[in-house]
Design an enzyme around this catalytic site. Sequence first.
Site, PDB file in Angstrom:
ATOM      1  N   PRO A  70     -47.230   1.330 -19.300  1.00 54.42           N
ATOM      2  CA  PRO A  70     -47.439   2.666 -18.749  1.00 54.42           C
ATOM      3  C   PRO A  70     -48.884   3.114 -18.849  1.00 54.42           C
ATOM      4  O   PRO A  70     -49.617   2.701 -19.743  1.00 54.42           O
ATOM      5  CB  PRO A  70     -46.529   3.537 -19.611  1.00 54.42           C
ATOM      6  CG  PRO A  70     -45.454   2.611 -20.030  1.00 54.42           C
ATOM      7  CD  PRO A  70     -46.138   1.291 -20.253  1.00 54.42           C
ATOM      8  N   CYS A  71     -49.267   3.991 -17.914  1.00 58.99           N
ATOM      9  CA  CYS A  71     -50.709   4.197 -17.716  1.00 58.99           C
ATOM     10  C   CYS A  71     -51.385   5.055 -18.761  1.00 58.99           C
ATOM     11  O   CYS A  71     -52.612   5.070 -18.799  1.00 58.99           O
ATOM     12  CB  CYS A  71     -50.983   4.733 -16.332  1.00 58.99           C
ATOM     13  SG  CYS A  71     -49.804   5.911 -15.749  1.00 58.99           S
ATOM     14  N   GLN A  72     -50.658   5.733 -19.622  1.00 61.24           N
ATOM     15  CA  GLN A  72     -51.449   6.472 -20.620  1.00 61.24           C
ATOM     16  C   GLN A  72     -52.154   5.486 -21.536  1.00 61.24           C
ATOM     17  O   GLN A  72     -53.040   5.827 -22.281  1.00 61.24           O
ATOM     18  CB  GLN A  72     -50.619   7.472 -21.425  1.00 61.24           C
ATOM     19  CG  GLN A  72     -49.733   6.869 -22.462  1.00 61.24           C
ATOM     20  CD  GLN A  72     -48.353   6.681 -21.889  1.00 61.24           C
ATOM     21  OE1 GLN A  72     -48.173   6.649 -20.689  1.00 61.24           O
ATOM     22  NE2 GLN A  72     -47.360   6.563 -22.737  1.00 61.24           N
TER      23      GLN A  72
END
Length: 498
Positions: free
Chosen positions: A187-189
């Site tokens: 996931p991009c965080q």
Amino acid sequence: MQSKNIGSAGRASSGGIRALRTAAKLKLGDLASLASIPLEQLKRIERGLAELDDVTARALAVAMGIEPSTVCDAHSAFLGSATPGEGYTTSRRGNLEMTPARSPLPKGDSRRKVLDLFCGAGGLSYGFERAGGFVTVGGIDLLPDRIATFTANHEHAVGLAGDICETSPASIREVVGDVDVIVGGPPCQGFSSIRPFRTLTESDRRNNLVEHYVLMLAGLQPRWFVFENVVGLVTHEGGEKLRAIVDAFSEMGYTVSWRIINAASFGVPQNRERVVIVGNRLGIDFEWPNPTHYVSYRSMAGRRRELVSSMPLDSTVLKPAVTLIDAIGDLPPVESGSEVSSYARSSGKTEFQRIIRDGASELTWHRATKHSDKMMEIIRHAGSSINDLPPGMVTSGFSSCYSRLDADRPSNTITVNFVHPSSNRCIHPHQDRALTPREGARLQSFPDSFAFVGTTAQVVKQIGNAVPPALGTVIAEAIRSQDATQMPRTSGQRALSR
Ligand SMILES: C[S@@+](CC[C@H](N)C(=O)[O-])C[C@H]1O[C@@H](n2cnc3c(N)ncnc32)[C@H](O)[C@@H]1O
């Protein structure tokens, strides 16, 4: 199905900092300003997406008139018990629950073994299996419903439900053995603060999910990996993050290459762009597959050398892009709030429909959201953008909200909210309702035979978050052909081709 825990830590229930803030009768913005911390940071901390350091805990405590230890305790209890966020969100859960494979891998199975990290429903690894020559042996995801779907469709795979941060390459190897390929998209965080690989060690404390992906590679040493992510990664911090990630893979001895790929260029009935990084330990310059379908669209990444585009190719030698109606036109009409569970025709009309039915005899998940009277009124007026609505009918939203899909083009990118008309364009071109989960699954190239497990809300997210299996298949085929032709056989390595 039998499950067992392979992690530690119990769970205590708590509403965390949000509950403390509510008890203090403070709005999010008020608390952020009283504690002098950015609103976004506070939001992320409350949702378990950002670390709570001592200074911030103290500032929050002073702002709410309570002890710092109360803030820290509430936050820890929340992290231990939170219902994990959906899709690209994360939170620490404490336990890793293992679902054993439904059937053991036959002895002597020569297929390449695939491990799917952040597997979700498993669209990417399912695509690999469909290519032939690959078998998925394990998947890990934070959310138990994702693992339920993943294991239902990957017969030889062990499913691990829990936070990847709670496990290690060694414990994964114990469960799934050696693997040939690792696939997945953290996931991009995880974009924040990736460190150079050489400074990472297994005992480091990391928030960064990309670093966990990197360490899994370092620990498990598969010959190949596929790392998939949102296109935003390409431009994030002027490309620095992507460079750091590519460097980390290279430092580990992988030959790395990346491209921006639109799934529609490979026959998926949806414009869905992703950045894909492929690496191998064999020193092979990966040859990217050429588009098979002609699609005219503007890339979110602009004009970049790394764009796998069908534009420079002669459109006459490519097939036309698969349109939305090519993909879902055989599905029977369904009204808002209703479900239809049988196909109206015994076979599909288009090539895509015939393939995507995949022998399914019963139509599943073709159920439409029940829209309110007000929403039905909006839907009846909906056109290609929010501007088609009569003035004043809705008061806010992006131009693509409350909008109808175009029947004669690949659909817009399917999001995790595609059953709600207020989100990105998702109203059926001719019927007065949002797409059904089945239609969304088709636009993502999931065959009708794929078994989704969970509530409607969960399944919609599983679908919206997935890598289209058909895109996984294209990448897998390219890897298979290059792996089979160039891999030096080493002792202990499995035979490669089937
Ligand atoms: C984009 S989705 C993956 C989609 C998948 N590749 C597919 O093709 O179906 C990302 C997944 O990462 C999972 N995830 C988020 N944080 C995680 C964590 N800390 N540990 C394990 N999984 C996590 C989410 O639950 C979500 O299912």
